[in-house]
Design an enzyme around this catalytic site. Structure first.
Site, PDB file in Angstrom:
ATOM      1  N   TYR A 174      -3.019   4.098  21.754  1.00 47.32           N
ATOM      2  CA  TYR A 174      -4.370   4.264  21.214  1.00 47.32           C
ATOM      3  C   TYR A 174      -4.573   5.741  20.914  1.00 47.32           C
ATOM      4  O   TYR A 174      -4.337   6.592  21.774  1.00 47.32           O
ATOM      5  CB  TYR A 174      -5.402   3.789  22.234  1.00 47.32           C
ATOM      6  CG  TYR A 174      -6.585   3.084  21.641  1.00 47.32           C
ATOM      7  CD1 TYR A 174      -7.128   3.467  20.412  1.00 47.32           C
ATOM      8  CD2 TYR A 174      -7.194   2.029  22.311  1.00 47.32           C
ATOM      9  CE1 TYR A 174      -8.218   2.810  19.867  1.00 47.32           C
ATOM     10  CE2 TYR A 174      -8.290   1.361  21.784  1.00 47.32           C
ATOM     11  CZ  TYR A 174      -8.798   1.761  20.562  1.00 47.32           C
ATOM     12  OH  TYR A 174      -9.877   1.110  20.023  1.00 47.32           O
TER      13      TYR A 174
ATOM     14  N   ASP B 224      -7.973   6.456  -8.208  1.00 46.51           N
ATOM     15  CA  ASP B 224      -7.453   5.360  -7.396  1.00 46.51           C
ATOM     16  C   ASP B 224      -6.041   5.084  -7.894  1.00 46.51           C
ATOM     17  O   ASP B 224      -5.826   4.328  -8.840  1.00 46.51           O
ATOM     18  CB  ASP B 224      -8.340   4.126  -7.530  1.00 46.51           C
ATOM     19  CG  ASP B 224      -7.931   3.011  -6.573  1.00 46.51           C
ATOM     20  OD1 ASP B 224      -6.843   3.118  -5.974  1.00 46.51           O
ATOM     21  OD2 ASP B 224      -8.702   2.044  -6.421  1.00 46.51           O
TER      22      ASP B 224
ATOM     23  N   ARG C  18       2.461  -1.306   4.735  1.00 46.55           N
ATOM     24  CA  ARG C  18       1.155  -1.633   4.175  1.00 46.55           C
ATOM     25  C   ARG C  18       0.112  -0.696   4.799  1.00 46.55           C
ATOM     26  O   ARG C  18      -0.071  -0.674   6.017  1.00 46.55           O
ATOM     27  CB  ARG C  18       0.798  -3.082   4.442  1.00 46.55           C
ATOM     28  CG  ARG C  18       1.793  -4.062   3.821  1.00 46.55           C
ATOM     29  CD  ARG C  18       1.232  -5.460   3.749  1.00 46.55           C
ATOM     30  NE  ARG C  18       0.105  -5.523   2.832  1.00 46.55           N
ATOM     31  CZ  ARG C  18       0.217  -5.608   1.500  1.00 46.55           C
ATOM     32  NH1 ARG C  18       1.414  -5.612   0.941  1.00 46.55           N
ATOM     33  NH2 ARG C  18      -0.852  -5.684   0.750  1.00 46.55           N
TER      34      ARG C  18
ATOM     35  N   LYS D 226       3.603  -0.887  -2.225  1.00 46.13           N
ATOM     36  CA  LYS D 226       3.861  -0.968  -3.665  1.00 46.13           C
ATOM     37  C   LYS D 226       5.124  -0.158  -4.013  1.00 46.13           C
ATOM     38  O   LYS D 226       6.100  -0.204  -3.304  1.00 46.13           O
ATOM     39  CB  LYS D 226       2.636  -0.538  -4.461  1.00 46.13           C
ATOM     40  CG  LYS D 226       1.385  -1.395  -4.177  1.00 46.13           C
ATOM     41  CD  LYS D 226       0.239  -1.022  -5.084  1.00 46.13           C
ATOM     42  CE  LYS D 226      -0.979  -1.904  -4.882  1.00 46.13           C
ATOM     43  NZ  LYS D 226      -1.695  -1.638  -3.607  1.00 46.13           N
TER      44      LYS D 226
ATOM     45  N   GLU E 142      -7.494   7.419  18.843  1.00 44.53           N
ATOM     46  CA  GLU E 142      -8.666   7.748  18.033  1.00 44.53           C
ATOM     47  C   GLU E 142      -8.775   9.257  17.877  1.00 44.53           C
ATOM     48  O   GLU E 142      -8.585  10.012  18.831  1.00 44.53           O
ATOM     49  CB  GLU E 142      -9.938   7.215  18.704  1.00 44.53           C
ATOM     50  CG  GLU E 142     -10.087   5.710  18.618  1.00 44.53           C
ATOM     51  CD  GLU E 142     -11.381   5.248  19.236  1.00 44.53           C
ATOM     52  OE1 GLU E 142     -12.001   4.309  18.707  1.00 44.53           O
ATOM     53  OE2 GLU E 142     -11.788   5.828  20.270  1.00 44.53           O
TER      54      GLU E 142
ATOM     55  N   THR F  22      -2.210   3.648  -1.905  1.00 48.49           N
ATOM     56  CA  THR F  22      -1.555   2.823  -0.889  1.00 48.49           C
ATOM     57  C   THR F  22      -0.177   3.395  -0.621  1.00 48.49           C
ATOM     58  O   THR F  22       0.372   4.146  -1.434  1.00 48.49           O
ATOM     59  CB  THR F  22      -1.414   1.365  -1.356  1.00 48.49           C
ATOM     60  OG1 THR F  22      -0.710   1.346  -2.605  1.00 48.49           O
ATOM     61  CG2 THR F  22      -2.762   0.702  -1.516  1.00 48.49           C
TER      62      THR F  22
END
Length: 413
Positions: free
Chosen positions: A59, A205, A240, A234, A61, A231
């Site tokens: 974890y 984008d 991903r 692709k 954060e 992303t």
């Protein structure tokens, strides 16, 4: 070593054979069909290894050196490595690699630059815009006032005069250049000039072309846009996920918009896998791959046009092409079904200037498998044969199986 043993696939087979069978079934599907979905690719085994690593347990954060959890000294190194590699790869002053997806990267970018109710100019969905470009079903369409630009009726190319006119009329807070089914390069310099004229932020984008940008096979939006969303899968062949690139003056706003505003804990195993992909994309081998992706797309486009399909914009500059199957007497959804039965997996998409669906396909995954121009010509012929005569699907399925078998995505499996 105990840790190594937990990473073996045999562990899953022993503990959960039902799920292991599902995973092996998906590998078999990928290995016996042609993956023509423009948004998909095959990662390297190194990327898969990072995704299945012990970093998945952590974890974290916050950001390196400023976490809300202890024990982050190792994952901090991984994230810093991913950030530095992304900045070097794309020539950006700042990179945030925590976004869970391309859509979450766009959401964070809007949060960093806009306020609810602001006007945004973006490509209209019927012309290739994404859900995050103003769909009423999406947060973008609910929170912001989107105005959509389109394409020229004859050429299918972006109507830049319309973009300029709409910008002058609506004075948007931001202009978005990017699409999910537009196969041509965008004129980032012209978008920048229009944005400057009306005092708007320019958001690129670049989810689809960013891998080509990394390989030097497409122009980069980084020198022109205030923020670039992308992303990491692709064409880029990573896990991903998403990322955001921007100038140093927006770095803090972007980081705070990702965490804590739109996301919680970072997925450290995915960030490590992104670092692997960025490292791979910085190699001459990846540059050769990116150029081959484009070469393959052009040959596939030429082959499909010769077989009677109508290509929007008349061809492609990228990994992607979109086609109208109406000349062969089929709508897009029926065509996709026939092709799927023959083992050719692809998507439908909206076509400009008409309430019809076409086909969207790409060459990134096939190129990763090692296919070249000769195979693209073969795919075009198979494609057309199935669309002309559904009875040819069975014969085509065997040919597809043979072709895929000669180019396995993971040869040692």
């Amino acid at each position: 070593m105990p840790v190594t043993q937990t990473l073996e696939a045999d562990v899953l087979r022993l503990q959960d054979p039902e799920l292991a069978e599902i995973l092996m079934g998906e590998l078999a599907r990928q290995s016996t069909t042609l993956q023509l979905i423009a948004a998909e690719n095959f990662t390297s085994k190194a990327v898969l290894t990072a995704l299945g690593s012990p970093l998945a347990n952590k974890y974290a954060e916050g950001y390196p050196g400023a976490r809300h959890h202890g024990g982050c000294e190792i994952v901090d190194v991984a994230e810093r490595l991913a950030v530095e590699r992304a900045k070097a790869l794309f020539g950006a002053e700042h990179a945030n690699v925590q976004s869970h997806s391309g859509s979450s990267a766009v959401l964070a970018t809007y949060a960093a630059l806009l306020r609810p109710g602001d006007t945004v100019l973006a490509m209209g969905l019927p012309f290739g815009g994404h859900l995050t470009h103003g769909s009423p079903a999406n947060f973008s369409g609910r929170w912001f006032d989107f105005v959509g630009y389109g394409v020229e009726a004859e050429s299918g190319l972006i109507d830049y005069e319309q973009v300029r006119t709409l910008a002058r009329t609506h004075r948007p807070k931001a202009i978005v250049c990017g699409a999910i089914s537009y196969p041509r390069h965008m004129d980032y310099a012209l978008f920048r000039a229009i944005a400057d004229e009306v005092g708007a932020y320019l958001i690129a984008d670049a989810a689809h072309p960013i891998g080509l940008v990394a390989g030097g096979a497409a122009p980069s939006p980084v020198p022109y846009a205030d923020v670039v969303c992308a992303t990491t899968h692709k064409v880029l062949r990573g896990p991903r996920g998403g990322m955001i690139l921007c100038g140093g003056e927006l770095a803090e706003r972007v980081d705070r918009a990702v965490f804590p505003f739109t996301q919680g804990g970072a997925q450290m195993h995915t960030i490590a896998a992104k670092a692997v992909a960025f490292g791979e994309a910085a190699t001459p081998a990846f540059a050769a791959y990116a150029h081959q992706v484009v070469a393959n797309a052009k040959v596939l486009a030429e082959g499909l046009a010769a077989e009677g399909l109508a290509l929007t914009t008349g061809g492609t500059d990228t990994h992607m092409l979109t086609a109208d199957t109406a000349p062969l007497g089929l709508d897009g959804r029926s065509a996709r079904g026939r092709l799927a039965a023959a083992g050719m997996v692809l998507d439908t998409c909206a076509l400009p200037h008409g309430d019809v669906r076409g086909l969207r396909l790409g060459t990134a995954a096939l190129t990763t498998q090692g296919m070249g121009e000769a195979e693209m010509s073969q795919v075009a012929k198979l494609f057309a044969a199935v669309l002309r005569n559904e009875a040819d699907s069975k014969r085509a399925r065997e040919e597809v199986r043979d072709l895929a078998g000669r180019f396995p995505p993971y040869p040692d499996e």
